[in-house]
Design a protein around this motif. Structure first.
Motif, PDB file in Angstrom:
ATOM      1  N   GLU A  83      13.219   0.366  18.174  1.00  0.00           N
ATOM      2  CA  GLU A  83      12.793   0.952  16.898  1.00  0.00           C
ATOM      3  C   GLU A  83      13.471   0.267  15.716  1.00  0.00           C
ATOM      4  N   MET A  84      13.540  -1.052  15.786  1.00  0.00           N
ATOM      5  CA  MET A  84      14.054  -1.858  14.690  1.00  0.00           C
ATOM      6  C   MET A  84      12.944  -2.775  14.179  1.00  0.00           C
ATOM      7  N   LEU A  85      13.011  -3.075  12.895  1.00  0.00           N
ATOM      8  CA  LEU A  85      12.143  -4.081  12.285  1.00  0.00           C
ATOM      9  C   LEU A  85      13.034  -5.162  11.691  1.00  0.00           C
ATOM     10  N   HIS A  86      12.646  -6.439  11.870  1.00  0.00           N
ATOM     11  CA  HIS A  86      13.458  -7.518  11.306  1.00  0.00           C
ATOM     12  C   HIS A  86      13.333  -7.547   9.788  1.00  0.00           C
TER      13      HIS A  86
ATOM     14  N   PRO B 160       2.093  -7.423   2.923  1.00  0.00           N
ATOM     15  CA  PRO B 160       1.610  -6.844   1.650  1.00  0.00           C
ATOM     16  C   PRO B 160       1.974  -5.387   1.443  1.00  0.00           C
ATOM     17  N   GLU B 161       2.056  -4.595   2.525  1.00  0.00           N
ATOM     18  CA  GLU B 161       2.318  -3.161   2.345  1.00  0.00           C
ATOM     19  C   GLU B 161       3.662  -2.885   1.699  1.00  0.00           C
ATOM     20  N   TYR B 162       4.625  -3.801   1.870  1.00  0.00           N
ATOM     21  CA  TYR B 162       5.937  -3.594   1.250  1.00  0.00           C
ATOM     22  C   TYR B 162       5.840  -3.628  -0.272  1.00  0.00           C
ATOM     23  N   PHE B 163       4.927  -4.430  -0.800  1.00  0.00           N
ATOM     24  CA  PHE B 163       4.783  -4.537  -2.250  1.00  0.00           C
ATOM     25  C   PHE B 163       4.114  -3.296  -2.846  1.00  0.00           C
ATOM     26  N   LEU B 164       3.546  -2.442  -1.985  1.00  0.00           N
ATOM     27  CA  LEU B 164       2.964  -1.181  -2.442  1.00  0.00           C
ATOM     28  C   LEU B 164       3.949  -0.031  -2.278  1.00  0.00           C
ATOM     29  N   GLY B 165       5.166  -0.356  -1.829  1.00  0.00           N
ATOM     30  CA  GLY B 165       6.172   0.680  -1.625  1.00  0.00           C
ATOM     31  C   GLY B 165       6.007   1.439  -0.330  1.00  0.00           C
ATOM     32  N   GLU B 166       5.157   0.926   0.574  1.00  0.00           N
ATOM     33  CA  GLU B 166       4.934   1.608   1.846  1.00  0.00           C
ATOM     34  C   GLU B 166       6.003   1.222   2.866  1.00  0.00           C
ATOM     35  N   ALA B 167       6.163   2.071   3.873  1.00  0.00           N
ATOM     36  CA  ALA B 167       7.129   1.796   4.936  1.00  0.00           C
ATOM     37  C   ALA B 167       6.589   0.695   5.846  1.00  0.00           C
ATOM     38  N   GLY B 168       7.504  -0.083   6.418  1.00  0.00           N
ATOM     39  CA  GLY B 168       7.104  -1.135   7.338  1.00  0.00           C
ATOM     40  C   GLY B 168       6.833  -0.606   8.720  1.00  0.00           C
ATOM     41  N   SER B 169       6.283  -1.456   9.574  1.00  0.00           N
ATOM     42  CA  SER B 169       5.971  -1.133  10.958  1.00  0.00           C
ATOM     43  C   SER B 169       6.022  -2.433  11.749  1.00  0.00           C
ATOM     44  N   PRO B 170       5.934  -2.376  13.074  1.00  0.00           N
ATOM     45  CA  PRO B 170       5.864  -3.624  13.842  1.00  0.00           C
ATOM     46  C   PRO B 170       4.745  -4.557  13.371  1.00  0.00           C
ATOM     47  N   ARG B 171       3.691  -3.996  12.788  1.00  0.00           N
ATOM     48  CA  ARG B 171       2.604  -4.839  12.275  1.00  0.00           C
ATOM     49  C   ARG B 171       3.053  -5.638  11.050  1.00  0.00           C
ATOM     50  N   SER B 172       4.088  -5.171  10.371  1.00  0.00           N
ATOM     51  CA  SER B 172       4.625  -5.918   9.227  1.00  0.00           C
ATOM     52  C   SER B 172       5.315  -7.190   9.715  1.00  0.00           C
ATOM     53  N   ASP B 173       6.108  -7.084  10.780  1.00  0.00           N
ATOM     54  CA  ASP B 173       6.723  -8.275  11.369  1.00  0.00           C
ATOM     55  C   ASP B 173       5.650  -9.202  11.939  1.00  0.00           C
ATOM     56  N   GLN B 174       4.576  -8.617  12.457  1.00  0.00           N
ATOM     57  CA  GLN B 174       3.461  -9.421  12.975  1.00  0.00           C
ATOM     58  C   GLN B 174       2.861 -10.284  11.861  1.00  0.00           C
ATOM     59  N   PHE B 175       2.702  -9.711  10.676  1.00  0.00           N
ATOM     60  CA  PHE B 175       2.171 -10.456   9.536  1.00  0.00           C
ATOM     61  C   PHE B 175       3.071 -11.651   9.226  1.00  0.00           C
ATOM     62  N   SER B 176       4.387 -11.415   9.178  1.00  0.00           N
ATOM     63  CA  SER B 176       5.328 -12.497   8.851  1.00  0.00           C
ATOM     64  C   SER B 176       5.264 -13.612   9.883  1.00  0.00           C
TER      65      SER B 176
ATOM     66  N   ASP C 271      -4.461  -5.221   5.000  1.00  0.00           N
ATOM     67  CA  ASP C 271      -4.355  -3.840   5.484  1.00  0.00           C
ATOM     68  C   ASP C 271      -3.725  -3.847   6.873  1.00  0.00           C
ATOM     69  N   PRO C 272      -2.539  -3.266   7.048  1.00  0.00           N
ATOM     70  CA  PRO C 272      -1.879  -3.320   8.361  1.00  0.00           C
ATOM     71  C   PRO C 272      -2.693  -2.690   9.482  1.00  0.00           C
ATOM     72  N   LEU C 273      -3.543  -1.719   9.170  1.00  0.00           N
ATOM     73  CA  LEU C 273      -4.332  -1.056  10.206  1.00  0.00           C
ATOM     74  C   LEU C 273      -5.413  -1.967  10.776  1.00  0.00           C
ATOM     75  N   LYS C 274      -5.709  -3.065  10.078  1.00  0.00           N
ATOM     76  CA  LYS C 274      -6.731  -4.000  10.557  1.00  0.00           C
ATOM     77  C   LYS C 274      -6.128  -5.142  11.371  1.00  0.00           C
ATOM     78  N   ARG C 275      -4.789  -5.165  11.461  1.00  0.00           N
ATOM     79  CA  ARG C 275      -4.142  -6.189  12.282  1.00  0.00           C
ATOM     80  C   ARG C 275      -4.155  -5.773  13.743  1.00  0.00           C
ATOM     81  N   TYR C 276      -3.586  -6.603  14.587  1.00  0.00           N
ATOM     82  CA  TYR C 276      -3.497  -6.268  16.009  1.00  0.00           C
ATOM     83  C   TYR C 276      -2.631  -5.027  16.191  1.00  0.00           C
ATOM     84  N   ALA C 277      -3.059  -4.153  17.095  1.00  0.00           N
ATOM     85  CA  ALA C 277      -2.308  -2.919  17.339  1.00  0.00           C
ATOM     86  C   ALA C 277      -0.944  -3.220  17.949  1.00  0.00           C
TER      87      ALA C 277
END
Length: 575
Positions: free
Chosen positions: A390-393, A443-459, A517-523
């Motif tokens: 349950e960590m995000l880089h 992108p979700e970080y720039f909207l002030g949203e919380a990150g998720s594993p999909r955020s690391d996937q984007f990077s 949109d993180p929900l449109k990335r790979y689950a």
């Protein structure tokens, strides 16, 4: 030093008019640092009356929860830790019933109700299945916090709809709320609350607030006197003091440790012998050093003098070592277990002899696809090691990936990492800070949203795209988009525009991982990594994308030109 979480506990249990007591209860209050990292756990279980072995279920449910919860990783959130433990216990209880003579009659098997609470920092977490109850007494009012999982078939007959051990799948109610100093929590079995009124229980707790064991005993005796024919158990937990938000283990270290001096070659420092400086910036200084006791080469990282009053930066520096000691992966930087008392503020990690991925990209501007896939898989394994805990880089970029002499890629620099278990004990304002590097940040970080594993996937997808093309998929535009509408206007530039012989479907895989949109990335990250080698059939069957998908701007310009020509023609013919 900030005050600690402190509670006063009162408990009493009695078999009542039954031959045996099938209830079981317990409280565990650990010492520091577990008190801060994991909190205080309370649990109450009630065995079902139709079973002669349900007392074993009750004892097992409470015992395993109070014991195993504190054995889970302190990087995990309370929710994940408790649910993992309870689901394992539920599976064990169900298996015991299936292997016994009661396998065809679950009402006589290893079944019990359970109500449990973890108080961590200033938050209470409730886990509940069955008809035991948890109440909160605040300002003289008793409020029921749990729902009875009981199915009524007639006015005087009912069945448990949820319980521990009743099914392979455990359905748990889970809720959280903020705790206030002075709150009292009352745990009670149905043998108590069905015969003792709320007003009477409040009166007994209030009048005996200096002796909570006595108050619990008085409530049990009152319910018994009112005709209770069941086992009777009461637990009372009063919150005497709460920690400040900043009372985390890392922040306590920042307050207690002295600021480290600048180091120089051949200097001995805290049991290390400095060899040379590796890197210096406005934020920190890195030194190669020998551990005098073990002769191992390590990297010492000390904060810059200019940031000695930046408490959040100092805490993040210590958190790098905290994270590194808890992840066991060949693709994640390791930190040695400290063997000496530390007097200064610095972090220690293994020394990796090699180059950064940034330098490798510069040296290999036309990297072969197969090499990129192999490297992406290694980075993915490092990220998965984070996500399992349950960590995000949160700061994945080529500069934060090292390639050692054997060609193994390792993730480094965990100062921006988010740890679920630590988030629960930090102040809310400190949780939403944007710490990563803008070009690789989701992108979700720039909207002030919380990150998720999909955020690391984007990077990771940005890095792969850069390795294949030498550029970024959206350039610097992502950081400029401060709304979801603006982000939806971002245009993905296909790799096939480059002079590269790449499979067409590689673009589709990267486009999906790079969706704003993180929900449109790979689950799952594993799905993304797999499809870099094995595309699904829909991608293989896909023909050349329409112009709208390839270049939306050109499509709308062309459509506008056609519509303009039609309007001009209509006006001319009408005249």
């Amino acid at each position: 030093m900030a005050s600690q979480l402190k509670v006063t506990v009162g408990q009493h249990s009695d078999k009542g008019r039954k031959a045996a007591n099938q209830d079981f209860h317990g409280v565990y209050i650990p010492q520091e640092p577990q008190l801060t990292a994991k909190g205080i756990a309370i649990a109450l279980a009630d065995g079902i009356s139709s079973s002669a072995v349900s007392h074993i279920a009750s004892e097992s449910a409470v015992g395993s929860f109070l014991g195993d919860y504190f054995c889970t990783s302190d990087a995990w959130s309370v929710k994940k830790s408790a649910q993992r433990v309870l689901m394992a216990t539920n599976s064990w209880l169900y298996a015991q019933t299936r292997q016994s003579q009661f396998r065809y009659d679950l009402d006589r098997g290893y079944v019990c109700t359970l109500s449990a609470m973890v108080i961590k920092s200033t938050t209470a977490h409730i886990f509940h299945a069955g008809d035991t109850r948890i109440y909160r007494l605040r300002d003289g009012r008793l409020e029921q916090l749990t729902e009875d999982h009981r199915l009524w078939v007639s006015q005087d007959k009912s069945y448990l709809s949820r319980a521990m051990g009743i099914n392979t799948h455990l359905e748990l109610d889970y809720r959280t709320f903020q705790v206030e100093q002075g709150d009292c929590f009352l745990f009670a079995t149905d043998g108590v609350y069905e015969f003792a009124s709320d007003a009477r229980m409040v009166e007994l707790i209030t009048t005996q607030n200096t002796d909570l064991d006595g108050a619990a005993r008085a409530i049990v005796e009152h319910a018994y006197a009112q005709g209770s024919d069941d086992n009777l158990t009461v637990q009372i937990v009063r919150v005497d003091s709460l920690p400040l938000h900043e009372a985390s283990e890392l922040q306590q270290q920042v307050a207690e440790l002295a600021f480290a001096p600048l180091l120089h070659p051949r200097m001995e420092f805290e049991g290390f012998r400095v060899i040379r400086e590796l890197h210096a910036s406005s934020r920190s200084h890195l030194y190669l050093a020998d551990d005098i006791d073990s002769a191992a080469q390590v990297v010492l990282k000390i904060p810059s003098v200019d940031l000695q009053h930046d408490l959040q930066h100092l805490e993040r520096l210590l958190s790098e070592e905290w994270v590194a000691r808890r992840i066991d992966s060949p693709h994640v930087l390791k930190a040695p277990v400290p063997t000496r008392k530390r007097n200064f503020l610095y972090s220690v990690s293994e020394y990796i002899e090699g180059q950064t991925l940034r330098q490798w990209i510069i040296d290999h501007p036309q990297a072969p696809l197969e090499k990129v896939r192999s490297m992406a898989e290694q980075i993915g394994k490092g990220l998965q090691a984070f996500h399992r805990l349950e960590m995000l880089h949160q700061d994945l970029r080529p500069d934060n990936i090292m390639i050692d002499a054997s060609g193994t890629l390792k993730l480094i620099d965990f100062g921006s990492a988010q740890v679920a278990g630590l988030v629960e004990i930090t102040a809310p304002f400190a949780r939403n800070q944007l710490l990563g590097t803008a070009q690789y940040t989701a992108p979700e970080y720039f909207l002030g949203e919380a990150g998720s594993p999909r955020s690391d996937q984007f990077s990771l997808a940005v890095i792969i795209y850069q390795m294949l093309s030498g550029r970024l998929p959206y350039g610097a535009e992502v950081a400029k988009c401060k709304s979801r509408t603006a982000q939806n206007r971002l245009v993905y530039q296909p790799l096939r525009d480059n002079d590269r012989e790449l499979p067409v479907w590689i673009d589709d895989v990267l486009r999906k991982a790079l969706q704003p949109d993180p929900l449109k990335r790979y689950a799952a990250l594993s799905e993304f990594i797999f499809e870099l080698r094995q595309p699904n059939q829909s991608l293989l069957k896909k023909h050349r994308p329409p112009l709208l998908e390839r270049n939306p701007l050109m499509f709308w310009k062309g459509l506008s030109a056609i519509l303009g020509a039609v309007i001009i023609w209509l006006l001319s013919t009408g005249s």
